[in-house]
Design a protein around this motif. Structure first.
Motif, PDB file in Angstrom:
ATOM      1  N   LEU A 284      -3.765  14.080  -0.465  1.00 48.60           N
ATOM      2  CA  LEU A 284      -4.750  13.402  -1.161  1.00 48.60           C
ATOM      3  C   LEU A 284      -5.829  13.223  -0.313  1.00 48.60           C
ATOM      4  CD1 LEU A 284      -2.381   9.873  -1.660  1.00 48.60           C
ATOM      5  CD2 LEU A 284      -3.498  11.521  -3.603  1.00 48.60           C
ATOM      6  N   PRO A 285      -6.812  13.446  -0.929  1.00 50.16           N
ATOM      7  CA  PRO A 285      -8.058  13.755  -0.098  1.00 50.16           C
ATOM      8  C   PRO A 285      -8.672  12.347   0.822  1.00 50.16           C
ATOM      9  CG  PRO A 285      -8.426  13.381  -2.158  1.00 50.16           C
ATOM     10  CD  PRO A 285      -7.617  13.047  -2.151  1.00 50.16           C
ATOM     11  N   LEU A 286      -7.945  11.515   0.753  1.00 48.99           N
ATOM     12  CA  LEU A 286      -8.154  10.290   1.519  1.00 48.99           C
ATOM     13  C   LEU A 286      -8.737  10.360   2.707  1.00 48.99           C
ATOM     14  CD1 LEU A 286      -5.677   6.970   0.667  1.00 48.99           C
ATOM     15  CD2 LEU A 286      -8.555   7.573   0.486  1.00 48.99           C
ATOM     16  N   LEU A 287      -8.679  11.492   4.005  1.00 45.58           N
ATOM     17  CA  LEU A 287      -8.795  11.263   5.609  1.00 45.58           C
ATOM     18  C   LEU A 287      -9.579  13.046   5.479  1.00 45.58           C
ATOM     19  CD1 LEU A 287      -7.048   8.627   5.489  1.00 45.58           C
ATOM     20  CD2 LEU A 287      -5.958  10.020   7.679  1.00 45.58           C
TER      21      LEU A 287
ATOM     22  N   HIS B 150       0.606  -0.859  -0.323  1.00 48.97           N
ATOM     23  CA  HIS B 150      -0.257   0.075  -0.221  1.00 48.97           C
ATOM     24  C   HIS B 150       0.267   0.988   0.294  1.00 48.97           C
ATOM     25  CE1 HIS B 150      -3.822  -2.409   1.238  1.00 48.97           C
ATOM     26  NE2 HIS B 150      -4.596  -1.267   0.106  1.00 48.97           N
TER      27      HIS B 150
ATOM     28  N   MET C 175      -2.066   4.517   7.918  1.00 50.30           N
ATOM     29  CA  MET C 175      -3.027   5.903   8.403  1.00 50.30           C
ATOM     30  C   MET C 175      -4.199   5.542   7.583  1.00 50.30           C
ATOM     31  SD  MET C 175      -1.739   9.380   9.078  1.00 50.30           S
ATOM     32  CE  MET C 175      -0.722   9.922  10.775  1.00 50.30           C
ATOM     33  N   SER C 176      -4.431   5.105   6.242  1.00 47.59           N
ATOM     34  CA  SER C 176      -5.646   4.978   5.449  1.00 47.59           C
ATOM     35  C   SER C 176      -5.592   3.665   5.662  1.00 47.59           C
ATOM     36  CB  SER C 176      -5.153   5.389   3.532  1.00 47.59           C
ATOM     37  OG  SER C 176      -3.882   4.893   3.780  1.00 47.59           O
ATOM     38  N   MET C 177      -5.375   3.030   5.736  1.00 45.43           N
ATOM     39  CA  MET C 177      -5.365   2.003   5.865  1.00 45.43           C
ATOM     40  C   MET C 177      -6.822   0.988   6.771  1.00 45.43           C
ATOM     41  SD  MET C 177      -2.532  -1.319   4.806  1.00 45.43           S
ATOM     42  CE  MET C 177      -2.950  -2.294   5.295  1.00 45.43           C
TER      43      MET C 177
ATOM     44  N   ALA D 163      -8.098   4.390   9.294  1.00 43.28           N
ATOM     45  CA  ALA D 163      -9.862   4.949   9.149  1.00 43.28           C
ATOM     46  C   ALA D 163      -9.862   4.225   7.532  1.00 43.28           C
ATOM     47  CB  ALA D 163      -9.116   6.147   8.086  1.00 43.28           C
ATOM     48  N   GLY D 164      -9.942   3.487   6.592  1.00 35.74           N
ATOM     49  CA  GLY D 164     -10.941   3.140   5.775  1.00 35.74           C
ATOM     50  C   GLY D 164     -11.697   1.420   6.163  1.00 35.74           C
TER      51      GLY D 164
ATOM     52  N   PHE E  35       2.091   5.823  -2.710  1.00 38.22           N
ATOM     53  CA  PHE E  35       1.544   7.404  -1.541  1.00 38.22           C
ATOM     54  C   PHE E  35       3.340   8.355  -2.181  1.00 38.22           C
ATOM     55  CE2 PHE E  35      -1.598   4.739   0.507  1.00 38.22           C
ATOM     56  CZ  PHE E  35      -1.992   5.835   0.307  1.00 38.22           C
TER      57      PHE E  35
END
Lengths: 166, 319
Positions: B47-50, B32, B313-315, B317-318, B36
């Motif tokens: 990136l707008p993910l969080l 992952h 973090m993105s893993m 928070a998702g 990034f």
């Protein structure tokens, strides 16, 4: 349902785009089907350099509900977006959400002069105000949501359209 | 018992330690992280993910680099980041750790990044969140006592994979103050899980924990012997601030025996890479000529660290 041959549609799409090519035209394909298609169009149109490719996973609007769906691929845009006439390439146009995500991603690389959308098939079912300028085939009736239309590529590199139950 | 870091689907719920984390989860984090790294090359490094998520950096112990890279990672994901230097605030007034956490939860925290001098503090917070039914809030251990520093271990693994590709063919040497090092514990756990066939630990007896050989490593008390044929040399920082008692003579003496010089590095493979978690003690554990030399990948480690933290973090928070 019978679909037209993807290779034929690809040729037709290139001919739709050809009269409108500008010196600053660049192609960006949305992974995975759109990337294959962009490569094909790039060659058919005799463009210089290489087409770009983006993976819109980081811009999806359902991340909050579904999270990341496996690792994505890094964006690969081997040219400057600034003042380019971008043609965004995707295989199938459906809700328009992928296109929305791709637009957001492209603008994070710079300010293009324009962005147009080219797709192989419009399957109907739009949820956003998005339309393709170039479209090789529009289905007479929108496909039901339970069905997924996608572009596939054989080992020999031949493009085909396949309908699967989602 | 379920691994407290994983939810019932086997997905990462908190990142507390690399010890016992399944190989496929570690590999998935590294996979992952790769895309990034490209974000840093963009016009807009975001990136707008969080978007709309609040991340609290809870640092009960000082750290500039780790806090900064977590902050940059969170900001590149568009999260709102609040830095709390807790050592100078409420704890000093007597508030308990879990009271601090409860207060921040009342401010709609989505994630805590925790650095604490006490081993187990992040685990305690994660258990507290679970016991109070707040499964939507995630905890990342940014270093606890002598226990673990999982994101450092992961960024080290990312760096090794970047330069050396296949873990199952490598000889990796970890050199220095293992006793005080949570970094070393995370590195050892990850390297073992990823199948490194020859893991060596090099250091003076006084700075190696008792029973370390049980972790599956070969122990060397002679640095030259330990470095011979290594593909990867991972230096540890001499932790002056954690030293008490007569573990060492002087820093000069330490450098003479355990410092990495060009002459000692020449015993490793010619294409060996040199890593260091920072901050560097030049002239103590590593010579400047090596730290600034062609084999050092110390600054790429820092850059990769941002991508790895963005991935974690993105893993989380998702989920």
């Amino acid at each position: 349902m019978q679909f037209p041959d993807a290779e034929t549609l690809c040729q037709q799409l290139a001919e739709q785009i050809r009269p409108n090519l500008q010196p600053n035209t660049v192609l960006i394909g949305i992974r995975t089907g759109g990337e294959w298609l962009a490569r094909r169009l790039h060659a058919l149109l005799g463009l210089e350099g290489a087409p770009g490719a983006i993976d819109i996973s980081f811009y999806r609007d359902d991340y909050g509900a579904r999270g990341l769906r496996g690792p994505s691929l890094r964006a690969d845009i081997p040219f400057s977006i600034e003042d380019a006439a971008v043609i965004l390439v995707d295989d199938v146009l459906y809700t328009g959400r992928t296109t929305r995500a791709a637009l957001n991603e492209i603008f994070d690389f710079g300010r293009p002069a324009s962005v147009e959308l080219a797709v192989l098939v419009d399957r109907g079912g739009r949820e956003l105000p998005i339309a393709a300028r170039y479209c090789a085939h529009t289905l007479p009736e929108p496909l039901p949501a339970a069905q997924n239309l996608q572009l596939e590529r054989t080992n020999a590199g031949v493009l085909t359209l396949r309908l699967i139950d989602a | 018992m379920r691994n407290p870091q994983l939810n019932k689907h086997g997905e990462l719920q908190h990142l507390l330690t690399l010890d016992g984390l399944p190989r496929e989860v570690i590999v998935s984090i590294l996979d992952h992280a790769a895309p990034f790294t490209e974000v840093a090359e963009r016009e807009v490094k975001k990136l707008p993910l969080l978007r709309g998520k609040s991340i609290f950096n809870l640092f009960f112990e000082n750290s500039t680099r780790t806090r900064t890279t977590f902050e940059i990672a969170a900001k590149r994901l568009s999260a709102d980041v609040v830095n709390l230097n807790v050592s100078t605030s409420s704890t000093a007034k007597g508030e308990s750790l879990l009271d601090t956490v409860d207060n921040l939860c009342a401010m709609q925290a989505d994630m805590f990044v925790v650095r604490h001098a006490a081993s187990g503090a992040p685990v305690l917070i994660a258990q507290h969140l679970q016991a109070t039914g707040r499964d939507h809030i995630h905890v990342i251990n940014a270093g606890d006592g002598r226990h673990a520093h999982p994101t450092q271990g992961l960024l080290d693994m990312y760096t090794i994979r970047h330069y050396k590709r296949d873990f199952t063919r490598l000889t990796v040497a970890i050199v220095g103050d293992v006793l005080h090092s949570r970094v070393a514990r995370s590195q050892i756990a990850a390297l073992t899980t990823l199948g490194v066939p020859e893991l060596r630990i090099i250091g003076p007896r006084t700075l190696l924990p008792v029973g370390i050989e049980k972790l599956g490593a070969r122990i060397f008390h002679d640095m030259r012997e330990g470095l011979r044929g290594a593909d990867v040399v991972m230096m540890l920082r001499l932790q002056n601030e954690r030293m008490s008692g007569a573990l060492l003579p002087t820093p000069q003496e330490y450098f003479k025996v355990w410092g990495l010089t060009a002459e000692k590095l020449a015993l490793a493979k010619p294409d060996a890479i040199v890593m260091h978690p920072g901050p560097l003690n030049r002239g103590v554990e590593i010579d400047s000529a090596v730290a600034d030399g062609a084999q050092a990948v110390i600054l790429p480690q820092v850059t990769f660290g941002i991508a790895v933290r963005m991935a974690v973090m993105s893993m989380l928070a998702g989920q």
